[in-house]
Write a protein that holds these residues in place. Structure first.
Motif, PDB file in Angstrom:
ATOM      1  N   ASP A 202       0.854  -1.194   0.000  1.00 50.12           N
ATOM      2  CA  ASP A 202       0.000   0.000   0.000  1.00 50.12           C
ATOM      3  C   ASP A 202       0.880   1.230   0.000  1.00 50.12           C
ATOM      4  O   ASP A 202       1.882   1.238   0.707  1.00 50.12           O
ATOM      5  CB  ASP A 202      -0.776   0.050   1.331  1.00 50.12           C
ATOM      6  N   TYR A 203       0.508   2.258  -0.734  1.00 49.71           N
ATOM      7  CA  TYR A 203       1.247   3.512  -0.565  1.00 49.71           C
ATOM      8  C   TYR A 203       0.403   4.701  -1.006  1.00 49.71           C
ATOM      9  O   TYR A 203       0.117   4.870  -2.184  1.00 49.71           O
ATOM     10  CB  TYR A 203       2.577   3.500  -1.338  1.00 49.71           C
ATOM     11  N   ASP A 204      -0.050   5.470  -0.047  1.00 53.01           N
ATOM     12  CA  ASP A 204      -0.681   6.765  -0.341  1.00 53.01           C
ATOM     13  C   ASP A 204      -0.568   7.617   0.917  1.00 53.01           C
ATOM     14  O   ASP A 204       0.215   7.295   1.814  1.00 53.01           O
ATOM     15  CB  ASP A 204      -2.135   6.590  -0.821  1.00 53.01           C
ATOM     16  N   VAL A 205      -1.349   8.708   1.002  1.00 51.45           N
ATOM     17  CA  VAL A 205      -1.153   9.647   2.117  1.00 51.45           C
ATOM     18  C   VAL A 205      -1.368   8.968   3.480  1.00 51.45           C
ATOM     19  O   VAL A 205      -0.701   9.308   4.458  1.00 51.45           O
ATOM     20  CB  VAL A 205      -2.124  10.846   2.000  1.00 51.45           C
ATOM     21  N   THR A 206      -2.268   8.011   3.531  1.00 55.70           N
ATOM     22  CA  THR A 206      -2.552   7.401   4.820  1.00 55.70           C
ATOM     23  C   THR A 206      -2.043   5.968   4.938  1.00 55.70           C
ATOM     24  O   THR A 206      -2.301   5.295   5.929  1.00 55.70           O
ATOM     25  CB  THR A 206      -4.075   7.412   5.112  1.00 55.70           C
ATOM     26  N   HIS A 207      -1.342   5.475   3.911  1.00 56.09           N
ATOM     27  CA  HIS A 207      -0.815   4.102   3.971  1.00 56.09           C
ATOM     28  C   HIS A 207       0.628   4.052   3.521  1.00 56.09           C
ATOM     29  O   HIS A 207       0.995   4.687   2.535  1.00 56.09           O
ATOM     30  CB  HIS A 207      -1.638   3.171   3.073  1.00 56.09           C
ATOM     31  N   THR A 208       1.432   3.274   4.251  1.00 58.37           N
ATOM     32  CA  THR A 208       2.824   3.056   3.854  1.00 58.37           C
ATOM     33  C   THR A 208       3.053   1.543   3.816  1.00 58.37           C
ATOM     34  O   THR A 208       2.382   0.807   4.528  1.00 58.37           O
ATOM     35  CB  THR A 208       3.776   3.700   4.877  1.00 58.37           C
ATOM     36  N   ASP A 327       1.834  13.909   9.075  1.00 58.43           N
ATOM     37  CA  ASP A 327       2.003  13.121   7.854  1.00 58.43           C
ATOM     38  C   ASP A 327       2.620  11.756   8.180  1.00 58.43           C
ATOM     39  O   ASP A 327       3.747  11.670   8.681  1.00 58.43           O
ATOM     40  CB  ASP A 327       2.907  13.899   6.885  1.00 58.43           C
ATOM     41  N   ARG A 329       3.862   9.562   6.294  1.00 54.61           N
ATOM     42  CA  ARG A 329       5.080   9.205   5.568  1.00 54.61           C
ATOM     43  C   ARG A 329       6.336   9.784   6.216  1.00 54.61           C
ATOM     44  O   ARG A 329       7.429   9.265   6.045  1.00 54.61           O
ATOM     45  CB  ARG A 329       4.962   9.636   4.107  1.00 54.61           C
TER      46      ARG A 329
END
Ligand code: PHE
Length: 365
Positions: A202-208, A327, A329
């Protein structure tokens, strides 16, 4: 050979006048060394007639005592004087600033995990840890997650190309693998807490792709949802330093708990800011439930005899809420300025917890 009073007096005044430790040592050797005047005189006593030996012996011993005491006193005096001189010439200015040594800070994730562990240790929980590289039995199958479950899909989970004992190998997607490892190895009653890293594709503003979770497991006689709620409320109030917090249990579904709930914590939102503890809105914070009978049975625990609860929470999530980090990230960017700002001094850290018990049994390296 006798030693005249005059010689003794001369030696006494030379000793008193000696200003160097070396000079004093020379005098000592001259008098009392192996071939010293006094040593020889004492040795020669044996050649004297009885009467003579007695009176000479007494005389020599008195001289010997006087000279050695005087030598000793002068020695101490000179040593003290030397110490004084050194103290005067080699003093240290303790008021000067020390040289600045840059030292590291503890990452907020580490600090948060330590806070979690330390809280639950105080409640009698034992801390345990499981492996990051796991197989699908511990991560899915034994947790009652069926073959067709979407979480198992390649697009969600990182798999390794090879297999282990004909099982798929993957990076664990949650800390719930410790439930299986713990319940298979340990006998109830149990109070366990685990923290650690997990991985999802997963990778977006709320997922790493990697983040951290904590997980608690309690199996004690008559453990119920009420205990679960009490435990969560006490922890959240303590962690967020709130006098009171309202919790909302929303019925939900996890294959490994029944009934399952997602828990919201009361808050308010103003200008995009979340204030916990206030009561006009809700924020989802964790998943929990009563451990599914199938999970207990998979681990060799009789579900008709035992029941318990489990819950899991995102570490970054609670760290962001507590420390005002906006944030997700930024946790993984290794920006030293960020770490300097949000990191913790080692002394502030609740870093004195015992090392968790490893639940790596049955793993091949
Ligand atoms: N493993 C769940 C998740 O990752 C959280 C959870 C843990 C739910 C324990 C119930 C019980 O979302």
């Amino acid at each position: 050979m006798s030693i005249s009073n005059q010689t003794v007096q001369e030696y006494l005044s030379t000793i008193q006048a000696a200003s160097q430790l070396d000079d004093l040592e020379k005098i000592r050797i001259e008098l009392l060394g192996k071939n010293g005047i006094l040593t020889n005189a004492l040795k020669n006593l044996k050649d004297l007639a009885n009467d003579e030996r007695k009176s000479q012996g007494e005389h020599l011993n008195i001289i010997k005592n006087e000279l050695s005491t005087t030598l000793q006193r002068r020695l101490e005096w000179l040593k003290n004087e030397e110490l004084e001189r050194n103290l005067q010439s080699q003093w240290v200015d303790t008021t000067l600033n020390h040289r600045n040594q840059p030292h590291g800070k503890l990452h907020p994730i580490h600090q948060t995990m330590d806070e979690v562990l330390s809280y639950f240790h105080n409640l009698g929980f034992e801390s345990v840890e499981g492996p990051h590289i796991e197989d699908d039995y511990y991560n899915f199958t034994a947790l009652n997650i069926p073959e067709i479950h979407p979480a198992r899909q390649l697009m969600d989970t990182f798999y390794f190309p090879e297999k282990r004992d004909s099982r798929d190998i993957l990076l664990r997607t949650h800390t719930s693998n410790v439930q299986i490892r713990a319940l298979s190895q340990m006998k109830p009653p149990l109070r366990l807490v685990a923290t650690g890293r997990v991985f999802r594709s997963d990778y977006d503003v709320t997922h790493t792709p990697t983040f951290h979770q904590m997980e608690c497991i309690v199996i004690e006689p008559n453990t119920s949802m009420a205990h679960l709620k009490g435990c969560l409320k006490a922890f959240l109030q303590h962690f967020f330093s709130l006098d009171d917090v309202a919790l909302r249990f929303r019925p939900s579904f996890f294959p490994f708990t029944e009934p399952s709930a997602e828990v919201d914590i009361s808050c308010s939102r103003k200008d995009g800011k979340i204030i916990l503890g206030q009561k006009d809105d809700w924020l989802e914070i964790l998943g929990c439930g009563m451990i599914h009978p199938n999970v207990l049975a998979n681990c060799g625990i009789d579900p008709s005899m035992h029941q318990g609860f489990a819950f899991g929470m995102g570490i970054e999530r609670i760290a962001m809420l507590k420390y005002g980090i906006s944030d997700l990230r930024s946790f993984y960017e290794s920006d030293l300025r960020w770490l300097h700002h949000y990191g913790f001094q080692l002394l502030e850290a609740a870093n004195l917890e015992p090392t968790p018990k490893s639940l790596f049994e049955g793993m091949q390296s």
